[in-house]
Structure formats: C-alpha cells, structure tokens
Design a protein around this motif. Structure first.
Motif, PDB file in Angstrom:
ATOM      1  N   PRO A  30       0.839  -1.205   0.000  1.00 36.57           N
ATOM      2  CA  PRO A  30       0.000   0.000   0.000  1.00 36.57           C
ATOM      3  C   PRO A  30       0.869   1.248   0.000  1.00 36.57           C
ATOM      4  O   PRO A  30       2.050   1.199   0.372  1.00 36.57           O
ATOM      5  CB  PRO A  30      -0.808  -0.126   1.289  1.00 36.57           C
ATOM      6  N   ASP A  68      -8.078  -2.360  -3.958  1.00 36.32           N
ATOM      7  CA  ASP A  68      -7.996  -3.710  -3.401  1.00 36.32           C
ATOM      8  C   ASP A  68      -6.789  -4.427  -3.998  1.00 36.32           C
ATOM      9  O   ASP A  68      -5.659  -4.099  -3.700  1.00 36.32           O
ATOM     10  CB  ASP A  68      -9.303  -4.457  -3.663  1.00 36.32           C
ATOM     11  N   ARG A  69      -7.021  -5.419  -4.856  1.00 32.79           N
ATOM     12  CA  ARG A  69      -5.944  -6.133  -5.536  1.00 32.79           C
ATOM     13  C   ARG A  69      -6.091  -5.937  -7.032  1.00 32.79           C
ATOM     14  O   ARG A  69      -7.205  -5.940  -7.560  1.00 32.79           O
ATOM     15  CB  ARG A  69      -5.995  -7.631  -5.218  1.00 32.79           C
ATOM     16  N   GLU A 207      -1.310  -1.532  -3.986  1.00 33.63           N
ATOM     17  CA  GLU A 207      -2.613  -2.127  -3.714  1.00 33.63           C
ATOM     18  C   GLU A 207      -3.099  -1.681  -2.338  1.00 33.63           C
ATOM     19  O   GLU A 207      -2.357  -1.090  -1.559  1.00 33.63           O
ATOM     20  CB  GLU A 207      -2.527  -3.650  -3.788  1.00 33.63           C
ATOM     21  N   ARG A 208      -4.378  -2.001  -2.060  1.00 37.59           N
ATOM     22  CA  ARG A 208      -4.995  -1.602  -0.797  1.00 37.59           C
ATOM     23  C   ARG A 208      -4.775  -0.107  -0.554  1.00 37.59           C
ATOM     24  O   ARG A 208      -4.509   0.330   0.565  1.00 37.59           O
ATOM     25  CB  ARG A 208      -4.456  -2.441   0.364  1.00 37.59           C
ATOM     26  N   THR A 209      -4.904   0.657  -1.628  1.00 38.02           N
ATOM     27  CA  THR A 209      -4.705   2.105  -1.585  1.00 38.02           C
ATOM     28  C   THR A 209      -5.922   2.773  -2.214  1.00 38.02           C
ATOM     29  O   THR A 209      -5.966   2.981  -3.437  1.00 38.02           O
ATOM     30  CB  THR A 209      -3.411   2.513  -2.320  1.00 38.02           C
ATOM     31  N   ARG A 210      -6.914   3.048  -1.405  1.00 39.50           N
ATOM     32  CA  ARG A 210      -8.141   3.664  -1.916  1.00 39.50           C
ATOM     33  C   ARG A 210      -7.939   5.175  -2.032  1.00 39.50           C
ATOM     34  O   ARG A 210      -7.543   5.846  -1.078  1.00 39.50           O
ATOM     35  CB  ARG A 210      -9.318   3.364  -0.993  1.00 39.50           C
ATOM     36  N   SER A 224      -4.898   9.538  -0.773  1.00 40.57           N
ATOM     37  CA  SER A 224      -5.388   8.218  -0.397  1.00 40.57           C
ATOM     38  C   SER A 224      -6.180   8.293   0.901  1.00 40.57           C
ATOM     39  O   SER A 224      -6.107   9.271   1.647  1.00 40.57           O
ATOM     40  CB  SER A 224      -4.223   7.238  -0.231  1.00 40.57           C
ATOM     41  N   SER A 501     -18.047  -2.653   4.704  1.00 40.31           N
ATOM     42  CA  SER A 501     -16.859  -2.271   3.937  1.00 40.31           C
ATOM     43  C   SER A 501     -17.187  -2.204   2.449  1.00 40.31           C
ATOM     44  O   SER A 501     -18.021  -2.943   1.933  1.00 40.31           O
ATOM     45  CB  SER A 501     -15.716  -3.253   4.199  1.00 40.31           C
TER      46      SER A 501
END
Length: 527
Positions: A30, A68-69, A207-210, A224, A501
């Motif tokens: 992330p 996500d991925r 990844e896992r970086t919204r 982010s 979520s």
C-alpha cells in the motif's frame, strides 16, 4: 414466506472466479508516504494497467493505485472475450451516428484485439490466448433480419463479418453474424504479466490504496484514504465507475450485473468459438483450456440492475439453461460480473470533463471491457504523451461529446427515471420487513429503527450486523443480495460487504455501522 426469511438457495459449484482461482495472488505494498510521478493511474483493472503499461513503455514514470488487488475486480470476473463484434452495435451506430463512426468504432476495437496478441507475444506470457471466431446469434426466426442487417453493417464498418445459419453450438440458430480471428484469453494471467513488466520498467503499483481525493491543477494531486498524497502531471481515473462525480458521468452510466456459471465439458463437444445472444435475458458462451480432454464452458447471462434481488433464482435459470443445452456439462463454479452501459452506447474515454487539462477517464464499456480497456490504454497514452497524430477515433470516445446529447436523450431520461424511482420509491415503502425476526440467518433486509432505515444482516450464527441503509455515494437505499451476501445500490451500482466495507464504487467510503451495544440494538430486536 418473505424474501428475507426464505433460506438461500443452493448455488451451483464453488463461489469463485475461475480466473482468480487459477492465477497467482498479488502483494504490492500500500502507499504509505507521499510520491511524485508523471502519471497517477487510479484503478488496477484492464483499463488502468493497459494505460500504465503503454505509458511506461513510452518512458513515463507511473504509479498504479488500486483500492484492493489488481486484476481481481471486474477484470477478474469477466468472461474475457477480446472481440470487435459487440452484439448488434454496428447497426445501431450506423443508424444513430453514421457509417464513419461505425468504421472508427470497428477499427479501434479490432486494433485492440491485435494489440493484445502483440503484447502477449512481446512479453512471452502464457495467458491461454486463442484466436477464434465470434458470433452474435438468434434462435427466433423473426429476429433473423436483425442479425442479417448487423452482418452488413459490420462488413461496411470494415470487419470480416458474414451472415451464417450454421454454428458450432449444439442447438440450431435462426441466424448469426460471424467475425473470424477474434480472441479470448485468461485475463488475470495477461494482466499480471503487464503488472510485472510495469514494475520492471520502474513503474510502481500500490494495492490496498483507496483514493478519496483529487485536486486538479499543474500538477495534480490525489489523496489516499490513509492520507498519502501522489503528485502527478496527469491523472487517469480508471475505476470502472468513476469515483469522482465532478463530471456528472454517473448520469450517463447505467450499472448492470451479470451472472456466470463455469462447467467442465468434454473437449470433443467444444463449440469452437465465442457466442452471444440478447435473447433470454442474454446468453454468452465460450470455453477455456482446462484439464486434459476437457474444456471449461463459461455461460454468462441474466442481466439485472444491482440491488434488484432474485439473484439465486437467476443463477438457477442460468444453470438450468446450461444443463439443457450442454447435457454433458458439470458445473464447477459460479460468480458474477458488473458492467456499466453508457446512455449513447459508446464508452467514455478521454478528458474527464470540459475544463480538464490533465485528468482523464475510461468508463462505460458496456460489457466489452477487454477490447475497450486495451483501446482506452492506447488512446489515453497517446493523449497524455501528445503523440501525433492522435488516434482518429479520439473524438468518437471523448466524454465531452455534447453533440450526442440529443441522440442519447431517451436512454438518458430512462436511466434518470429509474434512479429516481429507487431514490424516492424505496423511501416511500414503510419497510422492507416489519421485524428483525423475519430475517433468517445468512440473509438481510431493511428495517426501520427509530425513524431511520437500517440495513440489517443476520450472520449464520444468529448475530446481527446493523448498518446505515444509505449508500455513501448519493444516498440511495441499498438492498441485500442473498446469493452473494452483499448490500447493493440500485441507483449507481456501489456494493458493500455485510460489515459495511466497500466492495465496489462509485462510493468511496463504507456504510456506517451502528453499535450493537446502544439502544438501536434493542429497537432492532423488537422490530
């Protein structure tokens, strides 16, 4: 028995995508600190990774930012046809936009098919690429003229299309359009190869970086959820459904969900191509490599708006159709995919909005995201790097195409009426269920608590999860999908897990969870 108390129907096979189950997982870190690059790409599906790959090949520094991925969302749940034949699109384009736009559409999509083959060869990746014919068929004789006209329109647009009445399907058809030398592949293996090459060229993938914030300017900045900032000369929003609404593109996009069943089939019974019909609420058929002596049959269909219910019944209809038409098939997996249709048929790829100078978008692929995403990658890379000449079809896909407003007005108004029906109509109903006692384990429903709607899910062990029922995008009420155990927004397609979520945008934040310890729990238990 109400839908909330009806036990979930048994669904066929394992609940997982074949593509995600048969390719390696990923573990890109992330984003935890600020970063500066030439281009920030938001979204790690086929559009995002395609534009990132094209840009790194052109020498730009790129960061891919995935919530996500990578290659695990929409692109990991597609049926992965890479074709320029998109059901009956050419007849429609010829009627509404003229022959020249139909030719541009065909050329851009066919070049995307060839680009996949070129990249596959250049990277030496085994992504199960197969060159096969693509067919749009009908079984109703009254629809024969429609496919005959489509074959003519597709030929006029430049495709090697033919009208036929015999196919490799194990059942008769009334007529079909056939285009040779199209493609199908394993989308995740292809996209992971792109990702590996992007990082090998110095690109970054997080990844896992919204991403929750975008500030346009020179340079642009994206922020982010964790607070890290990426400064970039240009930004591409490739999140399937745009996560920022400043361009009001949500008014021109309709979300659509489709189901997939996958079954083993003796290789001798392979129909030898890719097939689709709009009949029976859509049926799409192709096969993929599987075990020795077998192919994996993929059947897609049962189109519906997210949040409108009946998903288990739809899966049952699709499974029954598969068994009826392919008696030797044994269903091993099922999953679902989501697409967005633009109100004027053509995807929206180009500058984000009329005032945009350094922000771009790719969306509205209408179920044809494999060819569309690759096309978008090349087009956006050309626009960002100022390659000359720009692709001749840039204007066709330009999201700022105001001249199409009159043509798209009926579809636009129909979409807005449907959104309004859900936004207002769902609130006028007194409740989706009267009491939490009506909610069986494993299911969920809306219940009014202290004057507000709550989304209540009863877990298998009987414990409750109580959430706000208002989608965090624009406030429509969510509905429960019992087959996939998700909360879905029928207005714009956002999806949430039972803990609130976020699974899929355009929303960027989770549903609010209400603490079980406070007085709301008592009200819920009492109904």
């Amino acid at each position: 028995m109400s839908p909330a108390t009806d036990p979930a129907q048994a669904l066929p096979g394992l609940a997982e995508s074949h593509w995600t189950a048969t390719a390696p997982g990923t573990a890109h870190p992330p984003l935890t600190s600020d970063l500066e690059v030439d281009v920030a790409v938001i979204g790690g599906g086929i559009a995002g990774l395609s534009v990132a790959w094209e840009l790194t090949e052109a020498g730009r520094s790129v960061a891919v930012l995935e919530a996500d991925r990578i290659a695990a969302g929409v692109s990991g749940h597609t049926t992965a046809k890479v074709t320029a034949l998109h059901t009956l699109v050419y007849g429609k384009l010829r009627r509404t936009r003229g022959s020249e736009d139909a030719r541009l559409y065909a050329r851009s999509q066919q070049e995307a098919v060839e680009r996949v083959a070129e990249i596959t060869a250049a990277l030496g990746v085994d992504c199960e690429l197969e060159r096969l014919p693509s067919c749009t068929y009908v079984t109703d004789p009254q629809s024969r003229e429609a496919v005959r006209d489509e074959a003519e329109a597709a030929r006029e647009a430049g495709l090697a299309a033919a009208y036929v009445e015999e196919t490799g399907l194990p059942f008769p058809v009334a007529g079909a359009v056939r285009v040779e030398n199209q493609a199908q592949f394993h989308p995740r293996k292809y996209l992971l190869a792109l990702a590996e090459d992007i990082t090998a060229r110095g690109g970054r993938i997080h990844e896992r970086t919204r991403i929750t914030g975008l500030t346009e300017g020179t340079p642009c900045r994206v922020t982010s959820e964790g607070g890290a900032v990426v400064t970039a000369g240009d930004v591409v929003v490739a999140t399937h459904y745009p996560v920022f609404d400043r361009a009001l593109l949500f008014t021109r996009l309709s979300p659509r969900r489709e189901l997939v069943v996958a079954a083993t089939l003796p290789a001798a019974l392979d129909p030898g191509g890719m097939y689709i019909t709009e009949e029976e609420n859509k049926r799409s058929v192709r096969t993929a490599p599987y075990a020795e002596g077998q192919r994996l049959l993929l059947v897609t269909g049962e189109s519906f708006t997210p949040g409108t219910g009946g998903v288990a019944e739809r899966f049952a209809r699709l499974a029954d159709w598969t068994r009826e038409h392919f008696p030797e098939a044994e269903i091993v997996r099922h999953w679902a995919a989501q697409d967005n249709d633009s109100t004027d048929t053509v995807p929206l790829v180009g500058p984000f909005h009329p005032g945009a100078r350094h922000t771009y978008v790719a969306t509205g692929f209408g179920g044809w995201g494999m060819s569309g995403g690759v096309m978008a990658g090349r087009l956006l890379a050309d626009l960002i790097t100022d390659r000359t000449p720009s692709p001749s079809w840039a204007g066709l896909y330009d999201p700022r195409r105001l001249w199409s407003a009159v043509r798209e007005a009926p579809a636009f108004l129909k979409h807005q009426a449907e959104v309004g029906r859900h936004f207002l109509g769902d609130r006028l109903r007194p409740s989706h269920v009267d009491s939490v006692a009506d909610i069986a384990p494993g299911t969920g429903a809306l219940v009014r608590v202290k004057g507000r709607r709550c989304a209540v899910h009863r877990q298998d062990d009987g414990t409750l999860r109580v959430l706000s029922a208002r989608c965090t995008h624009l406030g429509c009420l969510v509905a429960f999908n019992a087959a996939e155990r998700t909360w879905e927004c029928p207005c714009h397609g956002s999806r949430f897990d039972t803990d609130g979520s976020l699974l899929q945008g355009p929303a960027t934040s989770p549903l609010e969870e209400y603490a079980i310890e406070d007085d709301i729990a008592h009200d819920v238990e009492e109904g």
